[in-house]
Design an enzyme around this catalytic site. Structure first.
Site, PDB file in Angstrom:
ATOM      1  N   TYR A  49      -4.094   9.621  -3.614  1.00  0.00           N
ATOM      2  CA  TYR A  49      -2.797   9.560  -2.915  1.00  0.00           C
ATOM      3  C   TYR A  49      -1.741  10.442  -3.581  1.00  0.00           C
ATOM      4  O   TYR A  49      -0.682  10.694  -2.996  1.00  0.00           O
ATOM      5  CB  TYR A  49      -2.258   8.119  -2.842  1.00  0.00           C
ATOM      6  N   GLY A  77       0.841  -1.196   0.000  1.00  0.00           N
ATOM      7  CA  GLY A  77       0.000   0.000   0.000  1.00  0.00           C
ATOM      8  C   GLY A  77       0.877   1.247   0.000  1.00  0.00           C
ATOM      9  O   GLY A  77       1.969   1.242   0.574  1.00  0.00           O
ATOM     10  N   LYS A  93      -7.857   3.661  -7.117  1.00  0.00           N
ATOM     11  CA  LYS A  93      -9.200   4.004  -6.629  1.00  0.00           C
ATOM     12  C   LYS A  93      -9.662   5.330  -7.220  1.00  0.00           C
ATOM     13  O   LYS A  93      -8.845   6.246  -7.386  1.00  0.00           O
ATOM     14  CB  LYS A  93      -9.194   4.126  -5.098  1.00  0.00           C
ATOM     15  N   HIS A 150     -13.432   4.589  -3.974  1.00  0.00           N
ATOM     16  CA  HIS A 150     -12.684   4.762  -2.722  1.00  0.00           C
ATOM     17  C   HIS A 150     -13.590   4.780  -1.479  1.00  0.00           C
ATOM     18  O   HIS A 150     -13.199   4.317  -0.403  1.00  0.00           O
ATOM     19  CB  HIS A 150     -11.881   6.062  -2.804  1.00  0.00           C
ATOM     20  N   ASP A 195      -1.134  -1.215  -4.255  1.00  0.00           N
ATOM     21  CA  ASP A 195      -2.418  -0.542  -4.049  1.00  0.00           C
ATOM     22  C   ASP A 195      -2.190   0.954  -3.901  1.00  0.00           C
ATOM     23  O   ASP A 195      -1.615   1.413  -2.922  1.00  0.00           O
ATOM     24  CB  ASP A 195      -3.116  -1.066  -2.789  1.00  0.00           C
TER      25      ASP A 195
HETATM   26  P1  NDP Z   1      -0.669  -0.352   7.771  1.00  0.00           P
HETATM   27  O1  NDP Z   1      -1.407  -1.260   8.689  1.00  0.00           O
HETATM   28  O2  NDP Z   1      -0.166  -0.883   6.504  1.00  0.00           O
HETATM   29  O3  NDP Z   1       0.529   0.290   8.610  1.00  0.00           O
HETATM   30  C1  NDP Z   1       1.397   1.215   8.050  1.00  0.00           C
HETATM   31  C2  NDP Z   1       2.109   1.929   9.192  1.00  0.00           C
HETATM   32  O4  NDP Z   1       2.854   0.994   9.963  1.00  0.00           O
HETATM   33  C3  NDP Z   1       3.079   2.961   8.704  1.00  0.00           C
HETATM   34  O5  NDP Z   1       3.118   3.990   9.676  1.00  0.00           O
HETATM   35  C4  NDP Z   1       4.406   2.199   8.656  1.00  0.00           C
HETATM   36  O6  NDP Z   1       5.482   3.106   8.881  1.00  0.00           O
HETATM   37  C5  NDP Z   1       4.261   1.215   9.805  1.00  0.00           C
HETATM   38  N1  NDP Z   1       4.853  -0.106   9.522  1.00  0.00           N
HETATM   39  C6  NDP Z   1       4.857  -0.776   8.339  1.00  0.00           C
HETATM   40  N2  NDP Z   1       5.415  -1.976   8.473  1.00  0.00           N
HETATM   41  C7  NDP Z   1       5.792  -2.087   9.766  1.00  0.00           C
HETATM   42  C8  NDP Z   1       6.422  -3.100  10.496  1.00  0.00           C
HETATM   43  N3  NDP Z   1       6.788  -4.255   9.923  1.00  0.00           N
HETATM   44  N4  NDP Z   1       6.645  -2.882  11.822  1.00  0.00           N
HETATM   45  C9  NDP Z   1       6.267  -1.725  12.405  1.00  0.00           C
HETATM   46  N5  NDP Z   1       5.677  -0.718  11.756  1.00  0.00           N
HETATM   47  C10 NDP Z   1       5.419  -0.899  10.439  1.00  0.00           C
HETATM   48  O7  NDP Z   1      -1.647   0.904   7.563  1.00  0.00           O
HETATM   49  P2  NDP Z   1      -2.107   1.867   6.383  1.00  0.00           P
HETATM   50  O8  NDP Z   1      -3.195   2.665   6.972  1.00  0.00           O
HETATM   51  O9  NDP Z   1      -0.985   2.534   5.749  1.00  0.00           O
HETATM   52  O10 NDP Z   1      -2.811   0.891   5.333  1.00  0.00           O
HETATM   53  C11 NDP Z   1      -2.106   0.178   4.330  1.00  0.00           C
HETATM   54  C12 NDP Z   1      -2.652   0.500   2.977  1.00  0.00           C
HETATM   55  O11 NDP Z   1      -4.066   0.355   2.936  1.00  0.00           O
HETATM   56  C13 NDP Z   1      -2.425   1.947   2.531  1.00  0.00           C
HETATM   57  O12 NDP Z   1      -1.114   2.226   2.130  1.00  0.00           O
HETATM   58  C14 NDP Z   1      -3.429   2.053   1.415  1.00  0.00           C
HETATM   59  O13 NDP Z   1      -2.935   1.407   0.273  1.00  0.00           O
HETATM   60  C15 NDP Z   1      -4.623   1.292   2.011  1.00  0.00           C
HETATM   61  N6  NDP Z   1      -5.567   2.196   2.718  1.00  0.00           N
HETATM   62  C16 NDP Z   1      -6.804   2.353   2.153  1.00  0.00           C
HETATM   63  C17 NDP Z   1      -7.742   3.158   2.742  1.00  0.00           C
HETATM   64  C18 NDP Z   1      -9.089   3.278   2.119  1.00  0.00           C
HETATM   65  O14 NDP Z   1      -9.875   4.129   2.535  1.00  0.00           O
HETATM   66  N7  NDP Z   1      -9.409   2.479   1.132  1.00  0.00           N
HETATM   67  C19 NDP Z   1      -7.462   3.920   3.975  1.00  0.00           C
HETATM   68  C20 NDP Z   1      -6.127   3.660   4.506  1.00  0.00           C
HETATM   69  C21 NDP Z   1      -5.244   2.814   3.899  1.00  0.00           C
HETATM   70  P3  NDP Z   1       6.748   3.203   7.862  1.00  0.00           P
HETATM   71  O15 NDP Z   1       6.233   3.553   6.503  1.00  0.00           O
HETATM   72  O16 NDP Z   1       7.586   4.280   8.479  1.00  0.00           O
HETATM   73  O17 NDP Z   1       7.393   1.840   7.910  1.00  0.00           O
END
Ligand code: NDP
Length: 296
Positions: A52, A22, A77, A110, A47
């Site tokens: 975005y 994502g 989306k 979305h 994704d």
């Molecule tokens: P995630 O559950 O994927 O978590 C991402 C967060 O966790 C970031 O802050 C990242 O920081 C951190 N992180 C990632 N990997 C690790 C790890 N192994 N250990 C510890 N911390 C970690 O949440 P998201 O909300 O970003 O959701 C993922 C995807 O879902 C989005 O990128 C998007 O594609 C989609 N999405 C869709 C939405 C919708 O309305 N349809 C709304 C929100 C998200 P860092 O980058 O610093 O590693």
């Protein structure tokens, strides 16, 4: 590091890798690096979203990887500001041009726009037209609670292939998942490792610190994130974790070489706190969330 990528078969027979990257909140200048890092460790599903602001960089990273276009599953989306039949057809053109692709693998709405649901339905009708024209391989929705999904299904022809919803151990959305399953819609987890419980202010607790998840992780020599992703994969869901850090991108893909027991899966299911981190779908409207999506 494993390169095995289990695939999920969508309701129209199209195959989609079970774990993708994502890129929500991934700044454009970090997107190429993140997508390149993902593709290099075996991810084949990205994704993104028109909203975005990084579709161009996603496309650029895929081109730089040297992989065939057909080897990478691209999901994007349509933003609410582009709902309506003609507007959504044009939204496809904008996204395809930014991604620099002829065809998008999965195009989804979305959000529902509850206050203007007719516009949401018209947008979905445009997705159906794009599907029958071969411009997209599959279509779907996101953040469609049962009330919106039922209403949509009553007014359209093609059952969505995917419903992408907030889904992590603290918010498991059983009712929506069950409705998805009843209609053959694949549930896709956003914030699959509960990132929103960390980056959103005011959330009561972080999934990464959860003692139950950490104990299971410890038992398998894995991390909390890997356990949460395995929980999705074993329950047949798609998950799209986000990271900009190559080591975490690799960690989040290294989830295909261990197995959680039924008791462990149930223990994680039992963590549901029923607290939504994202916006309440009923509250999303053009006044508070609308903004123009730039032309390509
Ligand atoms: P995630 O559950 O994927 O978590 C991402 C967060 O966790 C970031 O802050 C990242 O920081 C951190 N992180 C990632 N990997 C690790 C790890 N192994 N250990 C510890 N911390 C970690 O949440 P998201 O909300 O970003 O959701 C993922 C995807 O879902 C989005 O990128 C998007 O594609 C989609 N999405 C869709 C939405 C919708 O309305 N349809 C709304 C929100 C998200 P860092 O980058 O610093 O590693």
């Amino acid at each position: 590091m494993t390169t095995a990528i289990p695939a999920l078969t969508l309701n129209n027979g199209v195959e989609m890798p079970a774990v993708g990257l994502g890129v929500f909140q991934t700044p454009p200048d970090e997107t190429i690096g993140a997508v390149e890092a993902a593709l290099s460790v075996g991810y084949r599903h990205i994704d993104t979203a028109a909203a975005y602001g990084n579709e161009r960089e996603v496309g650029e990273a895929i081109r730089r990887s040297g992989l065939d276009r057909s080897d990478v599953f691209i999901e994007t989306k349509v933003w609410i500001s582009d709902y309506g039949y003609d507007e959504t057809l044009h939204s496809f053109e904008k996204s395809a041009a930014k991604l620099d692709v002829e065809q998008i693998d999965l195009l989804i709405l979305h959000q529902p726009l509850p206050s203007e649901f007719a516009r949401t339905v018209a947008a979905y009708r445009a997705l159906e037209a794009l599907l029958s024209d071969g411009k997209v391989r599959a279509i779907g929705v996101s953040n469609f609670l049962p009330v919106y999904l039922e209403s949509l299904l009553a007014q359209v022809d093609v059952v969505p292939a995917v419903n992408q919803i907030e889904l992590h151990p603290y918010f498991t959305q059983v009712e929506t998942r069950e409705l998805d399953a009843r209609h053959g819609i694949l549930t896709q987890a956003w914030s699959p490792i509960g990132g929103i419980t960390s980056y959103r202010d005011g959330m009561p607790k972080r999934t990464f610190d959860d003692p139950t998840i950490l104990a299971i992780a410890d038992a398998h020599g894995k991390t909390a994130a890997q356990v949460m992703l395995r929980w999705h994969v074993q329950q047949g869901r798609s998950a799209i974790p986000k990271s900009v850090r190559p080591e975490r991108i690799a960690e989040n893909f290294d989830v295909f070489d261990f197995e959680l027991s039924d008791a462990e899966l149930a223990a994680i299911d039992g963590l549901d706190a029923g607290v939504r981190g994202g916006p309440e779908p009923a509250d999303v409207n053009l006044e508070n969330f609308g903004r123009p999506i730039p032309e390509a």
